[in-house]
Structure formats: structure tokens, C-alpha cells
Scaffold this motif. Structure first.
Motif, PDB file in Angstrom:
ATOM      1  N   PHE A 220       0.825  -1.215   0.000  1.00  0.00           N
ATOM      2  CA  PHE A 220       0.000   0.000   0.000  1.00  0.00           C
ATOM      3  C   PHE A 220       0.855   1.259   0.000  1.00  0.00           C
ATOM      4  N   ASP A 221       2.010   1.205   0.616  1.00  0.00           N
ATOM      5  CA  ASP A 221       2.843   2.410   0.713  1.00  0.00           C
ATOM      6  C   ASP A 221       3.756   2.590  -0.494  1.00  0.00           C
ATOM      7  N   LYS A 222       4.321   1.524  -1.026  1.00  0.00           N
ATOM      8  CA  LYS A 222       5.367   1.639  -2.039  1.00  0.00           C
ATOM      9  C   LYS A 222       4.880   1.451  -3.471  1.00  0.00           C
ATOM     10  N   PHE A 223       3.748   0.797  -3.683  1.00  0.00           N
ATOM     11  CA  PHE A 223       3.290   0.508  -5.034  1.00  0.00           C
ATOM     12  C   PHE A 223       2.126   1.425  -5.403  1.00  0.00           C
ATOM     13  N   GLN A 224       2.006   1.684  -6.675  1.00  0.00           N
ATOM     14  CA  GLN A 224       0.906   2.459  -7.216  1.00  0.00           C
ATOM     15  C   GLN A 224       0.057   1.542  -8.100  1.00  0.00           C
ATOM     16  N   PHE A 225      -1.224   1.417  -7.778  1.00  0.00           N
ATOM     17  CA  PHE A 225      -2.110   0.568  -8.553  1.00  0.00           C
ATOM     18  C   PHE A 225      -3.517   1.133  -8.477  1.00  0.00           C
ATOM     19  N   ARG A 226      -4.355   0.702  -9.387  1.00  0.00           N
ATOM     20  CA  ARG A 226      -5.709   1.228  -9.477  1.00  0.00           C
ATOM     21  C   ARG A 226      -6.533   0.790  -8.260  1.00  0.00           C
ATOM     22  N   GLY A 227      -7.255   1.727  -7.704  1.00  0.00           N
ATOM     23  CA  GLY A 227      -8.102   1.447  -6.548  1.00  0.00           C
ATOM     24  C   GLY A 227      -7.353   1.340  -5.240  1.00  0.00           C
TER      25      GLY A 227
ATOM     26  N   LEU B 232      -9.203   0.532  -1.659  1.00  0.00           N
ATOM     27  CA  LEU B 232      -8.916  -0.702  -0.935  1.00  0.00           C
ATOM     28  C   LEU B 232      -8.421  -0.418   0.473  1.00  0.00           C
ATOM     29  N   PHE B 233      -7.574   0.600   0.610  1.00  0.00           N
ATOM     30  CA  PHE B 233      -7.095   0.926   1.949  1.00  0.00           C
ATOM     31  C   PHE B 233      -8.224   1.468   2.813  1.00  0.00           C
ATOM     32  N   GLY B 234      -9.191   2.131   2.187  1.00  0.00           N
ATOM     33  CA  GLY B 234     -10.366   2.551   2.942  1.00  0.00           C
ATOM     34  C   GLY B 234     -11.137   1.379   3.498  1.00  0.00           C
ATOM     35  N   PHE B 235     -11.244   0.287   2.713  1.00  0.00           N
ATOM     36  CA  PHE B 235     -11.891  -0.922   3.223  1.00  0.00           C
ATOM     37  C   PHE B 235     -11.111  -1.507   4.395  1.00  0.00           C
ATOM     38  N   VAL B 236      -9.781  -1.405   4.346  1.00  0.00           N
ATOM     39  CA  VAL B 236      -8.965  -1.885   5.462  1.00  0.00           C
ATOM     40  C   VAL B 236      -9.271  -1.089   6.725  1.00  0.00           C
ATOM     41  N   LEU B 237      -9.397   0.229   6.582  1.00  0.00           N
ATOM     42  CA  LEU B 237      -9.708   1.060   7.741  1.00  0.00           C
ATOM     43  C   LEU B 237     -11.104   0.766   8.283  1.00  0.00           C
ATOM     44  N   VAL B 238     -12.035   0.446   7.388  1.00  0.00           N
ATOM     45  CA  VAL B 238     -13.361   0.043   7.853  1.00  0.00           C
ATOM     46  C   VAL B 238     -13.263  -1.252   8.660  1.00  0.00           C
ATOM     47  N   GLY B 239     -12.403  -2.161   8.202  1.00  0.00           N
ATOM     48  CA  GLY B 239     -12.205  -3.396   8.958  1.00  0.00           C
ATOM     49  C   GLY B 239     -11.641  -3.165  10.347  1.00  0.00           C
ATOM     50  N   VAL B 240     -10.845  -2.090  10.516  1.00  0.00           N
ATOM     51  CA  VAL B 240     -10.332  -1.761  11.850  1.00  0.00           C
ATOM     52  C   VAL B 240     -11.477  -1.362  12.774  1.00  0.00           C
TER      53      VAL B 240
ATOM     54  N   ASN C 188      -5.648  -9.265   9.660  1.00  0.00           N
ATOM     55  CA  ASN C 188      -5.515  -8.296  10.742  1.00  0.00           C
ATOM     56  C   ASN C 188      -5.494  -6.884  10.145  1.00  0.00           C
ATOM     57  N   PRO C 189      -6.651  -6.242   9.979  1.00  0.00           N
ATOM     58  CA  PRO C 189      -6.683  -4.912   9.357  1.00  0.00           C
ATOM     59  C   PRO C 189      -5.849  -3.877  10.107  1.00  0.00           C
ATOM     60  N   PHE C 190      -5.870  -3.928  11.425  1.00  0.00           N
ATOM     61  CA  PHE C 190      -5.073  -2.966  12.183  1.00  0.00           C
ATOM     62  C   PHE C 190      -3.588  -3.184  11.945  1.00  0.00           C
ATOM     63  N   GLY C 191      -3.170  -4.434  11.784  1.00  0.00           N
ATOM     64  CA  GLY C 191      -1.775  -4.714  11.469  1.00  0.00           C
ATOM     65  C   GLY C 191      -1.378  -4.165  10.110  1.00  0.00           C
TER      66      GLY C 191
END
Length: 303
Positions: A121-128, A132-140, A174-177
């Protein structure tokens, strides 16, 4: 006649000496007292229950109700440990082994997956990427107990209930991880280093294995410790997924003994002693890995 002194052209006027600023006012006694008082209360909140376990584990059933809470009993600690070890053929240590398996698997492999996802998520650039990271934060934000019933229904469809895989597969997520791993990747792994590796012919996987993962090791250990504690203390998932007592973790096993303690008071010292023994692996893990997670918790403080 005016007595004012005029400044001639080409001359520099004497500037008045600026007044010295008063020294910054230091925090008063009341602020220090309040801060230290909160720290003491927080420490007591965490330490006092463990101390109670230590004192109560030295008592038999009669001493538990006949002596003060924070006093040693008849020094029946070894007798209580023997009773815990002998109960049902030593099933307590089977529960401890199951907890070590579930928590260790989740810490090692679940932490690694979180580190890989955060790095991507930090080093690569890709579509969406942001979506996708927003979904991870929702999982937190979603509590673990809210996902237990859907996971049970999914596991029952594939016949995976009452197996170790019903516990091992969910602990890999582990979304928080993932969120913490992205913070660690931004703080520990500079893009210049990856660009230099790419110029030398290293691909994304080799760059991660040779540079990213070693540089993120403090963060990986911190995430693994959080995951270990979370899986070790997990109660609802194994309670719903497992029916075989040989597969239960120690958290669910002790709760079963606690239910037996109402009609059978001899279970009370075993419940207390078992709770004390179940804390030891967590203490050992934090003590052995403290140099990693202390440095990992400071990630992002200075960039």
C-alpha cells in the motif's frame, strides 16, 4: 527649541536594547501531580489484577474466602498446579499448547501478511489503492465479535467447523496490522533505497525480501506481538467454532472450569491458578522481544 536629536544621513541610529524575554514558565506542581497520578492509576489498573492472581493462587478454597485479598494463603501454589495438571489427564496443558499454536501461527504468518500488505500500500501504485485501503480502515472499526457469526456460517458451508483451520485461517487477517505496517513502511523504508535496488536489477519481491522486510523488522515484531496477544485472548471465535475440548484454547477452557466452579467450589483454585499460568507466555514474549517492539512503537515519530 526642540531638543529632539535628528539622525543625519549616512549615520546609523542606535537601536534600543531589546528586553529579555522572561523564561518559559515551567509546569507547576499540580500538572506534574495530575500526570503522574494518571500514570499511577493506569499502572495499578494493569498490575493489581495480576498481583491478586499471584496471591490467590497460593490459597486453597477455604483460604480464598477466609483471608484478605492481598495476603498469602497456606502456600498451596504447588498443590494447585498439581491439581490443574492432573485434571482430565492434563487437558489444561493441551489447551495451553493449542493457544500457543493459534497465537504463534497468527503472529508469525498473520504479521507477515500484514507487513506485506502495508508495504504494498505504501510503495506501489495501482488502481483502486485508496479505495482498498479505505476498506482496510473500515475493517479496523468493525469489532471482532460482529464477524464471528458470518465466519461460522462460511466455515459450516465448507465443513471446516470444529477443526484447527477454523481458527488458523481467520487469524491471518488483521486490518489494524496492515494499517500499522503501512506507517512502518513509510517511516523505515525510504524510496531512494528501493530505487537504488531497482537500478541494480532487483525486482519487487527481491527488494522486499532483501531490503524492505529487514528494515521493517521492528514493526513486524510489534505487529506480531499485538497479533499474538489478540489471538491468545480471543474468546468468541473458538467458542463458536470448536466443540471438541481437545481443540479449545486456554481462554475457553478456563471459562468452562469457571462454570463448573459454581456447584463445585474445588474448581475455584484451579481456575485462579490456570489464569495465572496462562499469563506467563505473554510476559515471556514481551520480555524477550522488548528491544524490538520498543523501537517499533517509535516509528513515525521522526521522519
Amino acid at each position: 527649541m526642540s531638543t529632539d536629536t535628528l539622525t543625519r544621513p549616512g549615520t546609523t541610529a542606535t537601536k534600543p536594547t531589546p528586553r529579555e524575554k522572561p523564561p518559559a514558565r515551567q509546569g507547576g506542581f499540580a500538572s506534574k501531580l495530575s500526570v503522574n497520578g494518571l500514570l499511577i492509576l493506569g499502572s495499578a489498573y494493569m498490575v493489581v489484577p495480576v498481583l491478586w492472581l499471584l496471591f490467590a493462587s497460593t490459597k486453597n478454597a477455604a483460604d480464598l474466602y477466609g483471608t484478605s485479598a492481598y495476603s498469602f494463603g497456606s502456600f498451596a501454589l504447588f498443590e494447585n498446579i498439581s491439581a490443574v495438571a492432573a485434571k482430565d489427564g492434563g487437558i489444561f496443558f493441551r489447551w495451553m499448547g493449542n493457544s500457543v499454536l493459534y497465537a504463534g501461527f497468527g503472529a508469525v504468518f498473520g504479521g507477515l501478511i500484514s507487513v506485506m500488505a502495508g508495504y504494498a500500500f505504501d510503495k506501489f501504485q495501482f488502481r483502486g489503492k485508496n479505495s482498498l485501503f479505505g476498506f482496510v480502515l473500515v475493517g479496523v472499526l468493525v469489532p471482532n465479535t460482529a464477524t464471528v457469526l458470518p465466519m461460522y456460517l462460511l466455515a459450516s458451508l465448507v465443513g471446516m467447523t470444529n477443526t484447527v483451520w477454523a481458527i488458523l485461517i481467520p487469524v491471518l487477517c488483521n486490518p489494524f496490522g496492515v494499517y500499522l505496517a503501512r506507517v512502518y513502511a513509510a517511516s523505515y523504508v525510504p524510496m531512494e533505497t528501493l530505487e537504488a535496488a531497482r537500478m541494480d536489477g532487483a525486482g519487487p519481491i527481491r527488494s522486499f525480501c532483501s531490503l524492505g522486510l529487514p528494515m521493517m523488522m521492528p514493526g513486524y515484531v510489534t505487529i506480531a506481538l499485538f497479533q499474538f496477544v489478540g489471538v491468545w485472548n480471543n474468546f468468541m471465535l473458538p467458542l463458536v467454532m470448536l466443540q471438541d475440548q481437545q481443540l479449545l484454547p486456554v481462554s475457553v477452557g478456563i471459562s468452562i472450569w469457571q462454570g463448573y466452579a459454581v456447584p463445585q467450589p474445588e474448581f475455584v483454585p484451579m481456575v485462579i491458578t490456570g489464569s495465572l499460568l496462562s499469563v506467563i507466555p505473554l510476559l515471556v514474549a514481551f520480555i524477550l522481544l522488548q528491544r524490538f517492539w520498543k523501537s517499533g512503537l517509535t516509528a513515525g515519530a521522526v521522519k
